[in-house]
Scaffold this motif. Structure first.
Motif, PDB file in Angstrom:
ATOM      1  N   ASP A  30     -21.050   1.674  -0.951  1.00  0.00           N
ATOM      2  CA  ASP A  30     -21.165   2.541  -1.985  1.00  0.00           C
ATOM      3  C   ASP A  30     -20.136   2.463  -2.230  1.00  0.00           C
ATOM      4  OD1 ASP A  30     -22.563   6.250  -2.536  1.00  0.00           O
ATOM      5  OD2 ASP A  30     -20.407   4.679  -4.119  1.00  0.00           O
ATOM      6  N   GLN A  31     -18.975   2.272  -3.260  1.00  0.00           N
ATOM      7  CA  GLN A  31     -17.667   2.782  -2.746  1.00  0.00           C
ATOM      8  C   GLN A  31     -16.801   3.788  -3.668  1.00  0.00           C
ATOM      9  OE1 GLN A  31     -15.559  -0.656  -2.639  1.00  0.00           O
ATOM     10  NE2 GLN A  31     -17.863  -1.533  -2.288  1.00  0.00           N
ATOM     11  N   SER A  32     -18.326   4.737  -3.636  1.00  0.00           N
ATOM     12  CA  SER A  32     -17.234   6.242  -3.530  1.00  0.00           C
ATOM     13  C   SER A  32     -17.670   6.627  -2.189  1.00  0.00           C
ATOM     14  CB  SER A  32     -17.969   7.097  -4.565  1.00  0.00           C
ATOM     15  OG  SER A  32     -18.996   7.358  -3.882  1.00  0.00           O
ATOM     16  N   GLN A  33     -18.035   6.523  -1.936  1.00  0.00           N
ATOM     17  CA  GLN A  33     -17.433   6.420   0.241  1.00  0.00           C
ATOM     18  C   GLN A  33     -16.137   6.340   0.589  1.00  0.00           C
ATOM     19  OE1 GLN A  33     -20.919   5.730   1.561  1.00  0.00           O
ATOM     20  NE2 GLN A  33     -22.391   7.218   1.361  1.00  0.00           N
ATOM     21  N   GLY A  34     -15.577   7.253   1.314  1.00  0.00           N
ATOM     22  CA  GLY A  34     -15.276   6.388   2.258  1.00  0.00           C
ATOM     23  C   GLY A  34     -13.279   6.668   1.402  1.00  0.00           C
ATOM     24  N   THR A  35     -11.996   5.645   2.001  1.00  0.00           N
ATOM     25  CA  THR A  35     -11.339   6.340   1.795  1.00  0.00           C
ATOM     26  C   THR A  35     -10.758   5.072   0.478  1.00  0.00           C
ATOM     27  OG1 THR A  35     -10.082   5.128   3.054  1.00  0.00           O
ATOM     28  CG2 THR A  35      -9.919   7.602   3.618  1.00  0.00           C
ATOM     29  N   HIS A  61       4.133   2.999   3.224  1.00  0.00           N
ATOM     30  CA  HIS A  61       3.108   3.313   1.569  1.00  0.00           C
ATOM     31  C   HIS A  61       2.544   4.333   2.595  1.00  0.00           C
ATOM     32  CE1 HIS A  61      -0.234   2.896  -1.154  1.00  0.00           C
ATOM     33  NE2 HIS A  61       0.952   2.268  -1.547  1.00  0.00           N
ATOM     34  N   TYR A  62       1.891   5.301   1.839  1.00  0.00           N
ATOM     35  CA  TYR A  62       0.881   6.551   1.984  1.00  0.00           C
ATOM     36  C   TYR A  62      -0.175   5.977   2.733  1.00  0.00           C
ATOM     37  CZ  TYR A  62      -1.686   6.135  -2.023  1.00  0.00           C
ATOM     38  OH  TYR A  62      -2.843   5.591  -3.572  1.00  0.00           O
ATOM     39  N   ASN A  63      -0.499   4.740   2.247  1.00  0.00           N
ATOM     40  CA  ASN A  63      -1.832   4.143   3.103  1.00  0.00           C
ATOM     41  C   ASN A  63      -1.977   4.257   4.758  1.00  0.00           C
ATOM     42  OD1 ASN A  63      -3.332   3.965   0.557  1.00  0.00           O
ATOM     43  ND2 ASN A  63      -3.339   1.576   0.602  1.00  0.00           N
ATOM     44  N   ALA A  85      -0.397   4.509  10.720  1.00  0.00           N
ATOM     45  CA  ALA A  85      -1.652   2.762  11.539  1.00  0.00           C
ATOM     46  C   ALA A  85      -1.846   2.436  11.013  1.00  0.00           C
ATOM     47  CB  ALA A  85      -3.052   4.345  11.923  1.00  0.00           C
ATOM     48  N   VAL A  86      -1.272   1.204  11.334  1.00  0.00           N
ATOM     49  CA  VAL A  86      -1.930  -0.260  11.043  1.00  0.00           C
ATOM     50  C   VAL A  86      -2.143  -0.502  12.685  1.00  0.00           C
ATOM     51  CG1 VAL A  86      -0.106  -2.069  10.396  1.00  0.00           C
ATOM     52  CG2 VAL A  86       1.509   0.324  10.580  1.00  0.00           C
ATOM     53  N   ASN A  87      -3.198  -1.410  12.288  1.00  0.00           N
ATOM     54  CA  ASN A  87      -3.862  -2.749  12.887  1.00  0.00           C
ATOM     55  C   ASN A  87      -4.626  -2.075  14.210  1.00  0.00           C
ATOM     56  OD1 ASN A  87      -4.053  -4.763  10.249  1.00  0.00           O
ATOM     57  ND2 ASN A  87      -2.670  -6.068  11.792  1.00  0.00           N
ATOM     58  N   GLY A  88      -4.859  -0.736  14.075  1.00  0.00           N
ATOM     59  CA  GLY A  88      -5.196   0.159  15.129  1.00  0.00           C
ATOM     60  C   GLY A  88      -4.298   0.538  16.135  1.00  0.00           C
ATOM     61  N   ASP A  89      -3.630   0.213  15.997  1.00  0.00           N
ATOM     62  CA  ASP A  89      -2.220   0.602  16.521  1.00  0.00           C
ATOM     63  C   ASP A  89      -1.093   1.811  15.865  1.00  0.00           C
ATOM     64  OD1 ASP A  89      -2.383  -1.110  18.370  1.00  0.00           O
ATOM     65  OD2 ASP A  89      -0.852  -2.869  17.442  1.00  0.00           O
TER      66      ASP A  89
END
Length: 108
Positions: A30-35, A61-63, A85-89
């Protein structure tokens, strides 16, 4: 004979139209779930980035901004700083110039 040919043509048409519907891949969920954010990038901050350097432009970027630092056991950012947060770091940067103040490996 004409009737049988017409029925065969209609059956073929129905099968041809319905086949693409069955072939659709629903693995995406479902594409409506998550960010909807995608943070997979080619570099790993804890290996490639260093304190005092500026974060590359593609990460400004805000992402990548992380506001839930508490749930990741990170220190509160000082005034004028924010966690990325980038690649888990996790990368603590100055908001004004994107200079790196601290890098925390997500593997710890």
């Amino acid at each position: 004979m004409k009737k049988q040919l017409a029925v065969s043509a209609i059956a073929a048409l129905i099968i041809g139209i319905s086949s693409p519907a069955f072939a659709q891949d629903n693995s995406g969920g479902d594409q409506s779930q998550g960010t909807g954010r995608q943070q997979v990038m080619p570099t790993m901050p804890h290996n490639d980035w260093h304190e005092g350097e500026r974060v590359p432009a593609k990460y400004r970027h805000y992402n990548f901004v992380m506001n839930d630092w508490k749930s990741h056991n990170l220190d509160a950012p000082a005034h004028g700083q924010q966690w990325l947060a980038v690649n888990g770091d996790y990368v603590l940067v100055a908001k004004s110039n994107w200079k790196i103040a601290k890098i925390v490996s997500g593997a710890q």
